[in-house]
Scaffold this motif. Structure first.
Motif, PDB file in Angstrom:
ATOM      1  N   LEU A  90       1.238  -0.692  -0.110  1.00 48.46           N
ATOM      2  CA  LEU A  90      -0.092   0.288  -0.054  1.00 48.46           C
ATOM      3  C   LEU A  90       0.979   1.017   0.108  1.00 48.46           C
ATOM      4  N   ALA A  91       1.337   1.324   0.863  1.00 43.63           N
ATOM      5  CA  ALA A  91       2.986   2.652   1.019  1.00 43.63           C
ATOM      6  C   ALA A  91       3.560   2.485  -0.029  1.00 43.63           C
ATOM      7  N   GLU A  92       3.476   1.713  -1.069  1.00 42.98           N
ATOM      8  CA  GLU A  92       4.040   1.878  -2.512  1.00 42.98           C
ATOM      9  C   GLU A  92       3.425   2.573  -3.708  1.00 42.98           C
ATOM     10  N   LEU A  93       2.219   2.465  -3.074  1.00 45.52           N
ATOM     11  CA  LEU A  93       1.648   2.972  -4.332  1.00 45.52           C
ATOM     12  C   LEU A  93       1.615   4.507  -3.892  1.00 45.52           C
ATOM     13  N   PHE A  94       1.468   5.082  -2.952  1.00 47.24           N
ATOM     14  CA  PHE A  94       2.058   6.785  -2.682  1.00 47.24           C
ATOM     15  C   PHE A  94       3.966   6.917  -2.508  1.00 47.24           C
ATOM     16  N   GLN A  95       4.539   6.094  -3.052  1.00 44.35           N
ATOM     17  CA  GLN A  95       5.743   6.052  -2.188  1.00 44.35           C
ATOM     18  C   GLN A  95       6.830   7.793  -3.880  1.00 44.35           C
ATOM     19  N   TRP A  96       7.075   8.255  -3.672  1.00 44.97           N
ATOM     20  CA  TRP A  96       7.636   8.815  -4.751  1.00 44.97           C
ATOM     21  C   TRP A  96       6.799   9.930  -4.949  1.00 44.97           C
ATOM     22  N   ARG A  97       5.604  10.506  -4.107  1.00 47.20           N
ATOM     23  CA  ARG A  97       4.650  11.554  -5.155  1.00 47.20           C
ATOM     24  C   ARG A  97       4.324  12.309  -4.430  1.00 47.20           C
TER      25      ARG A  97
ATOM     26  N   GLU B  15      -6.294  15.106  -1.080  1.00 51.44           N
ATOM     27  CA  GLU B  15      -7.262  13.834  -0.476  1.00 51.44           C
ATOM     28  C   GLU B  15      -8.242  14.089  -2.085  1.00 51.44           C
ATOM     29  N   GLY B  16      -8.844  12.883  -2.363  1.00 50.93           N
ATOM     30  CA  GLY B  16      -9.699  12.628  -4.211  1.00 50.93           C
ATOM     31  C   GLY B  16      -8.856  11.727  -4.179  1.00 50.93           C
ATOM     32  N   LEU B  17      -7.706  12.082  -4.496  1.00 47.35           N
ATOM     33  CA  LEU B  17      -6.480  11.308  -5.581  1.00 47.35           C
ATOM     34  C   LEU B  17      -7.115  12.282  -6.919  1.00 47.35           C
ATOM     35  N   PRO B  18      -7.340  13.568  -7.397  1.00 52.63           N
ATOM     36  CA  PRO B  18      -7.456  13.980  -8.433  1.00 52.63           C
ATOM     37  C   PRO B  18      -6.513  13.334  -9.786  1.00 52.63           C
ATOM     38  N   ASP B  19      -5.117  13.717  -9.504  1.00 54.64           N
ATOM     39  CA  ASP B  19      -4.564  12.949 -10.031  1.00 54.64           C
ATOM     40  C   ASP B  19      -4.212  11.497 -10.748  1.00 54.64           C
ATOM     41  N   TRP B  20      -5.069  11.185  -9.824  1.00 59.34           N
ATOM     42  CA  TRP B  20      -4.576   9.246 -10.027  1.00 59.34           C
ATOM     43  C   TRP B  20      -5.107   8.625 -11.049  1.00 59.34           C
ATOM     44  N   THR B  21      -4.365   8.171 -11.992  1.00 58.51           N
ATOM     45  CA  THR B  21      -5.492   6.877 -12.870  1.00 58.51           C
ATOM     46  C   THR B  21      -6.317   5.949 -12.578  1.00 58.51           C
ATOM     47  N   ASP B  22      -7.160   5.564 -13.312  1.00 55.11           N
ATOM     48  CA  ASP B  22      -8.520   4.483 -12.557  1.00 55.11           C
ATOM     49  C   ASP B  22      -7.664   3.337 -12.436  1.00 55.11           C
ATOM     50  N   THR B  23      -6.834   2.922 -13.119  1.00 53.11           N
ATOM     51  CA  THR B  23      -5.869   1.716 -12.645  1.00 53.11           C
ATOM     52  C   THR B  23      -5.171   1.994 -11.700  1.00 53.11           C
ATOM     53  N   GLU B  24      -4.577   2.858 -11.112  1.00 48.27           N
ATOM     54  CA  GLU B  24      -4.325   3.896  -9.560  1.00 48.27           C
ATOM     55  C   GLU B  24      -5.402   3.310  -8.899  1.00 48.27           C
ATOM     56  N   ARG B  25      -5.902   4.173  -8.853  1.00 51.77           N
ATOM     57  CA  ARG B  25      -7.203   3.688  -8.319  1.00 51.77           C
ATOM     58  C   ARG B  25      -7.487   2.153  -7.372  1.00 51.77           C
TER      59      ARG B  25
END
Length: 176
Positions: free
Chosen positions: A97-104, A109-119
């Protein structure tokens, strides 16, 4: 608002009646078959008002535990699912789970810059964490729903809103 000490309510007054709730729960259990994904969005209780636990929360938790136990039993994995192993698996999933946030950097909040695949990846990792947590609590004979409600009260006592408003200090740093 969030789920605190209130109760879940349906927008439909009929569904607020205990007999109707029980009928809905029986029907939902009857309709679920192994191998199917149980949709929690199909619930007639759609929002949570400030306050305590809910019948729906308890029922969902029970369904998740039952589905996870069946999944484990069908694969004869219970022999491996002892508290220590479950804890280590949980830690591994938190790492994923932490890997998904690493280096970002900071994530909005709401993750507006995330793709559907990332979500989707995030939803899967959060689900893995929850499943291991639920199974670990089961193996340790901890009523997780009750423990969460008790811990929320402990935190309310440690961090009274009027004393800690807007501060991120630990409770031991506040003057009595």
């Amino acid at each position: 608002g969030g789920c605190g000490a209130g109760e879940w309510r349906s927008g439909n007054k009929e569904l607020r009646q205990p007999a109707t709730r029980r009928r809905w729960e029986r029907e939902a259990r009857r309709q679920w078959r192994p191998g199917e994904v149980a949709s929690v969005r199909s619930s007639p209780w759609s929002r949570c008002e400030e306050g305590g636990g809910s019948v729906e929360h308890k029922w969902r938790g029970r369904l998740i535990r039952q589905m996870q136990a069946q999944f484990t039993d069908e694969r004869d994995w219970d022999q491996f699912h002892q508290p220590r192993n479950l804890l280590l698996a949980l830690v591994g999933e938190v790492g994923e789970l932490a890997e998904l946030f690493q280096w970002r950097g900071e994530v909005t909040e709401g993750l507006p810059d995330w793709t559907d695949t990332e979500r989707t990846a995030l939803a899967h990792e959060l689900s893995d964490v929850l499943l291991y947590l639920v199974e670990l609590s089961d193996k340790c004979r901890v009523d997780l729903s009750r423990a969460v409600l008790e811990k929320l009260q402990v935190n309310r006592n440690k961090y009274p809103a009027e004393r800690v408003q807007g501060s991120s200090k630990k409770y031991t740093q506040y003057r009595q």
